[in-house]
Design an enzyme around this catalytic site. Structure first.
Site, PDB file in Angstrom:
ATOM      1  N   GLU A  16     -14.108  21.254 -16.131  1.00 46.14           N
ATOM      2  CA  GLU A  16     -13.918  22.928 -16.414  1.00 46.14           C
ATOM      3  C   GLU A  16     -13.523  23.642 -14.961  1.00 46.14           C
ATOM      4  OE1 GLU A  16     -18.172  25.144 -15.822  1.00 46.14           O
ATOM      5  OE2 GLU A  16     -17.082  26.928 -16.540  1.00 46.14           O
ATOM      6  N   ASP A  68     -21.398  29.646 -24.150  1.00 42.83           N
ATOM      7  CA  ASP A  68     -21.932  28.766 -22.813  1.00 42.83           C
ATOM      8  C   ASP A  68     -23.148  29.899 -21.997  1.00 42.83           C
ATOM      9  OD1 ASP A  68     -21.553  27.438 -20.859  1.00 42.83           O
ATOM     10  OD2 ASP A  68     -20.171  28.646 -19.940  1.00 42.83           O
TER      11      ASP A  68
HETATM   12  N1  HPA Z   1     -20.508  25.705 -15.715  1.00 42.93           N
HETATM   13  C1  HPA Z   1     -21.142  25.433 -15.023  1.00 42.93           C
HETATM   14  N2  HPA Z   1     -23.115  25.276 -14.870  1.00 42.93           N
HETATM   15  C2  HPA Z   1     -23.062  26.801 -15.873  1.00 42.93           C
HETATM   16  C3  HPA Z   1     -22.316  26.981 -16.776  1.00 42.93           C
HETATM   17  C4  HPA Z   1     -20.910  26.816 -16.785  1.00 42.93           C
HETATM   18  O1  HPA Z   1     -19.973  27.209 -17.693  1.00 42.93           O
HETATM   19  N3  HPA Z   1     -23.305  27.855 -17.474  1.00 42.93           N
HETATM   20  C5  HPA Z   1     -23.825  27.469 -16.497  1.00 42.93           C
HETATM   21  N4  HPA Z   1     -24.532  26.945 -16.146  1.00 42.93           N
HETATM   22 ZN    ZN Z   2     -21.866  25.477 -20.089  1.00 47.50          ZN
END
Ligand code: HPA
Ligand code: ZN
Length: 349
Positions: free
Chosen positions: A210, A288
């Protein structure tokens, strides 16, 4: 890739078309579906003083510049969740949204440590969520598989303790995941606890790529032995990784609105999801943390149509990928893929 047929493939996907597609959602944090309105009503019900005076003030605070700036607020908001009914109400609100958007199957995440570290018993969390999911299946026809996430900014020992607490409730979830602050907390930190989860017969998924580098995607695949990568968009840094993902049909649960709100991309027009789709990667669309990022699943599909000119055929392929990438049986996948083709036939007739 799926052999979907559509007579007008070049048409841009619009909201009603997108709603009609049978879709699954595979990357959704239940705590991230806590709308400000529900947060205020739970705070009142539980006698909690929020650090915000109004819903407008809350929404103004949701102005993030990276993952950590979001997580700080996200964990703070979760403090209003105290009772089994709170977890039920949170989950039920999400299910109603799914029902309105044509989502037929979900595999949501929850973060037990966010709650157990505040003194809330894991049983309260799991029972509230599971009761709502079961009601959603019976009353709304939405099937599900729940995924327990470990917080990666905490230790592997803490993850082990969580897995131990969850053991009496194993029948309530299908797998484990890994979320929270990515950079500096690589997959290998959780190698042993993921192996223990595999021993228990649980599926594995992990957030990787990410904000973190492509090596984290590699680590999730090779060390954690995951069945899906959550996000994974940083695979674009490596042609070899893109090829590996495409060849193995390893799914990526991509979250377009999350990525722009957390500044992984400055603008949706830069998002690589359709390029990855065209290269044969099993990319899927997901919300998400919809209450924080400005939209649920349909809004994410819609954003791709608006910013990237996603066609109806591409949207249908993304929906088909979401079915392929889910943890349902092969028979159920075939049934949903047929349902998807039937919808396409009707809409283009
Ligand atoms: N990334 C990491 N942790 C998380 C996310 C995310 O997009 N959303 C909720 N916890
Ligand atoms: Zn997530």
């Amino acid at each position: 890739m799926h052999n979907l047929t559509l007579t007008q493939p070049e048409q841009l996907a619009d909201t009603e078309f997108l709603r009609a597609l049978p879709k699954t959602e595979l990357h959704l944090h239940l705590e991230g579906s806590l709308e400000p309105e529900l947060m205020f009503s739970l705070a009142e019900r539980n006698g909690i003083q929020l650090p915000y005076a109004s819903i407008e003030e809350v929404k103004a605070a949701y102005d993030f510049h990276n993952l950590q700036s979001f997580l700080d607020i996200y964990y703070q908001c979760a403090d209003v969740l105290r009772t089994e009914q709170d977890f039920y109400d949170l989950t039920w609100a999400y299910l109603e949204q799914c029902h309105a958007e044509g989502v037929v199957h979900i595999e949501p995440f929850f973060d037990p440590q966010t709650h157990t570290d505040r003194g809330i018993d894991i049983e309260i969390v799991i029972n509230g969520i599971s009761r709502a999911l079961q009601d959603g299946k019976e009353k709304l026809g939405i099937s599900y598989g729940l995924i327990l996430c470990f917080l990666r900014h905490l230790s592997e020992e803490a993850a082990f303790a969580t897995l131990e607490q969850a053991k009496p409730f194993l029948q309530h979830f299908v797998g484990v995941g890994l979320d929270s602050s990515e950079v500096g907390n690589p997959p290998e930190k959780f190698a042993k606890v993921f192996a223990a989860a595999a021993e228990l017969g649980l599926k594995r998924v992990a957030h990787a790529g990410e904000e973190g580098p492509v090596e984290y995607i590699e680590g999730a695949l090779d060390i954690l032995d995951v069945q899906r990568i959550d996000h994974g968009v940083r695979c674009t840094d490596s042609d070899a990784m893109i090829q590996r993902l495409a060849d193995s049909r390893m799914p990526l649960t991509v979250c377009p609105l999350s990525n722009t709100r957390l500044k992984v991309y400055q603008d949706m027009s830069e998002h690589p999801i359709l390029e990855l789709l065209d290269k044969g990667v099993c990319v899927t669309v997901n919300a998400d943390d919809p209450a924080f990022f400005g939209g649920y699943l349909l809004a994410n599909y819609q954003a791709l149509s608006n910013a990237l000119g996603m066609t109806r055929l591409q949207a249908a392929q993304l929906a088909a990928n979401s079915i392929e990438a889910s943890f349902i049986s092969d028979e159920e996948k075939q049934r949903l893929l047929k349902q998807l083709q039937d919808v396409l036939d009707q809409l283009s007739a």
